[in-house]
Design an enzyme around this catalytic site. Structure first.
Site, PDB file in Angstrom:
ATOM      1  N   LYS A   1       0.841  -1.189   0.000  1.00  0.00           N
ATOM      2  CA  LYS A   1       0.000   0.000   0.000  1.00  0.00           C
ATOM      3  C   LYS A   1       0.877   1.240   0.000  1.00  0.00           C
ATOM      4  O   LYS A   1       1.785   1.363   0.827  1.00  0.00           O
ATOM      5  CB  LYS A   1      -0.910  -0.006   1.241  1.00  0.00           C
ATOM      6  CG  LYS A   1      -1.828   1.189   1.357  1.00  0.00           C
ATOM      7  CD  LYS A   1      -2.635   1.081   2.647  1.00  0.00           C
ATOM      8  CE  LYS A   1      -3.502   2.299   2.852  1.00  0.00           C
ATOM      9  NZ  LYS A   1      -4.250   2.226   4.131  1.00  0.00           N
TER      10      LYS A   1
ATOM     11  N   ARG B   1      -9.902  -2.202  15.672  1.00  0.00           N
ATOM     12  CA  ARG B   1      -8.495  -1.957  15.319  1.00  0.00           C
ATOM     13  C   ARG B   1      -7.725  -1.462  16.540  1.00  0.00           C
ATOM     14  O   ARG B   1      -6.553  -1.787  16.725  1.00  0.00           O
ATOM     15  CB  ARG B   1      -8.413  -0.942  14.185  1.00  0.00           C
ATOM     16  CG  ARG B   1      -7.065  -0.905  13.453  1.00  0.00           C
ATOM     17  CD  ARG B   1      -7.199  -0.129  12.166  1.00  0.00           C
ATOM     18  NE  ARG B   1      -6.006  -0.248  11.344  1.00  0.00           N
ATOM     19  CZ  ARG B   1      -5.225   0.765  10.998  1.00  0.00           C
ATOM     20  NH1 ARG B   1      -5.504   1.985  11.424  1.00  0.00           N
ATOM     21  NH2 ARG B   1      -4.170   0.581  10.226  1.00  0.00           N
TER      22      ARG B   1
ATOM     23  N   TYR C   1      -1.201   5.918  23.032  1.00  0.00           N
ATOM     24  CA  TYR C   1      -1.251   4.584  23.633  1.00  0.00           C
ATOM     25  C   TYR C   1       0.012   4.266  24.430  1.00  0.00           C
ATOM     26  O   TYR C   1       0.042   3.293  25.181  1.00  0.00           O
ATOM     27  CB  TYR C   1      -1.440   3.519  22.542  1.00  0.00           C
ATOM     28  CG  TYR C   1      -2.722   3.670  21.768  1.00  0.00           C
ATOM     29  CD1 TYR C   1      -3.947   3.320  22.326  1.00  0.00           C
ATOM     30  CD2 TYR C   1      -2.719   4.178  20.468  1.00  0.00           C
ATOM     31  CE1 TYR C   1      -5.128   3.463  21.622  1.00  0.00           C
ATOM     32  CE2 TYR C   1      -3.895   4.330  19.750  1.00  0.00           C
ATOM     33  CZ  TYR C   1      -5.092   3.971  20.337  1.00  0.00           C
ATOM     34  OH  TYR C   1      -6.263   4.120  19.627  1.00  0.00           O
TER      35      TYR C   1
END
Length: 246
Positions: free
Chosen positions: A149, A212, A244
């Site tokens: 990608k 996700r 996170y």
């Protein structure tokens, strides 16, 4: 109603253990409501679930809701009923904690929705990436998935618990994992499939984005650094993952 329970279970393709689980939960439901479905009886049943843990309540509610829909669909019930989990996991909790989603690997009436959910949960893929997955991208000898990608190629290891559901789809005709008459499904189709599956599992509060996020939290717990995780997700920069790791 006992015959209805047996007919309902027979209508589903279930493993022996799942059949026993459904039978136990629905027999318990029958005993509490006395074989008569109405708002008062359902409220009484829902109150009886308060002694169970959240995971067990969700399993029982899922079985009962599927059974209620079965009765309504057959015309046995004139009114459609659906029980809701009263103790919802808040958005804040979902973002900060790893959830127990082991029921995603159990039997379902929405196998496509289940596979979509597991591809997000297990590999951190986006719905757009899933829509473009080709069967040739998978190497079942080494259990890996190759995704290219934006001139970035990443190799993802396929978890063992994902393989049974994935291999079943890879054995079907066609080049894409999800396709109809040789063409990919629409974004709305993916959304509907995932939504139906999540509703069945009483996880209506979840979305593709939150699934996700569960992948992110799990990888962080497993010791992945912010840079390593950004590569797994195909991100150009790890900046969006900073919150996170605070």
């Amino acid at each position: 109603m006992i015959n209805d329970i047996n007919n309902f279970i027979e209508s589903k393709k279930l493993s022996l253990n799942s059949r026993k689980s459904y039978h136990y939960d629905l027999k318990q439901f029958y005993k509490i409501i006395g074989g008569h479905v109405n708002s008062e009886k359902l409220a009484l049943y829902q109150q009886s679930l308060s002694e169970f843990k959240l995971t067990a309540r969700k399993r029982k509610l899922s079985a009962v809701n599927q059974f209620l829909f079965f009765l309504y669909n057959r015309g046995t019930l004139k009114e459609f009923y659906r029980l809701q989990e009263t103790e919802k996991i808040t958005l804040t909790q979902t973002k900060s904690q790893i959830m127990d989603l082991s029921n995603f690997y159990q039997d379902t009436d929405y196998p496509s929705g289940r596979l979509i959910a597991l591809l997000i949960l297990s590999l951190g893929l986006t719905p757009a990436e899933i829509a473009n997955l080709k069967k040739a991208d998978f190497d079942t000898t080494f259990n890996i998935l190759s995704i290219e990608k934006s001139q970035m190629k990443r190799i993802l290891k396929l978890p063992e618990n994902l393989l049974p559901f994935l291999l079943e789809s890879l054995e079907e005709d066609g080049d894409l994992v999800f396709e109809h008459n040789g063409k990919p499904y629409s974004r709305q189709w993916f959304f509907n499939q995932l939504t139906d599956f999540l509703n069945e599992k009483n996880e209506q509060q979840l979305t593709a984005q939150l699934l996700r996020e569960q992948f992110i939290l799990k990888q962080k717990e497993n010791g992945k650094t912010m840079t390593e995780l950004s590569r797994l997700l195909g991100l150009k920069t790890p900046i969006t993952l900073e919150r996170y790791y605070r």
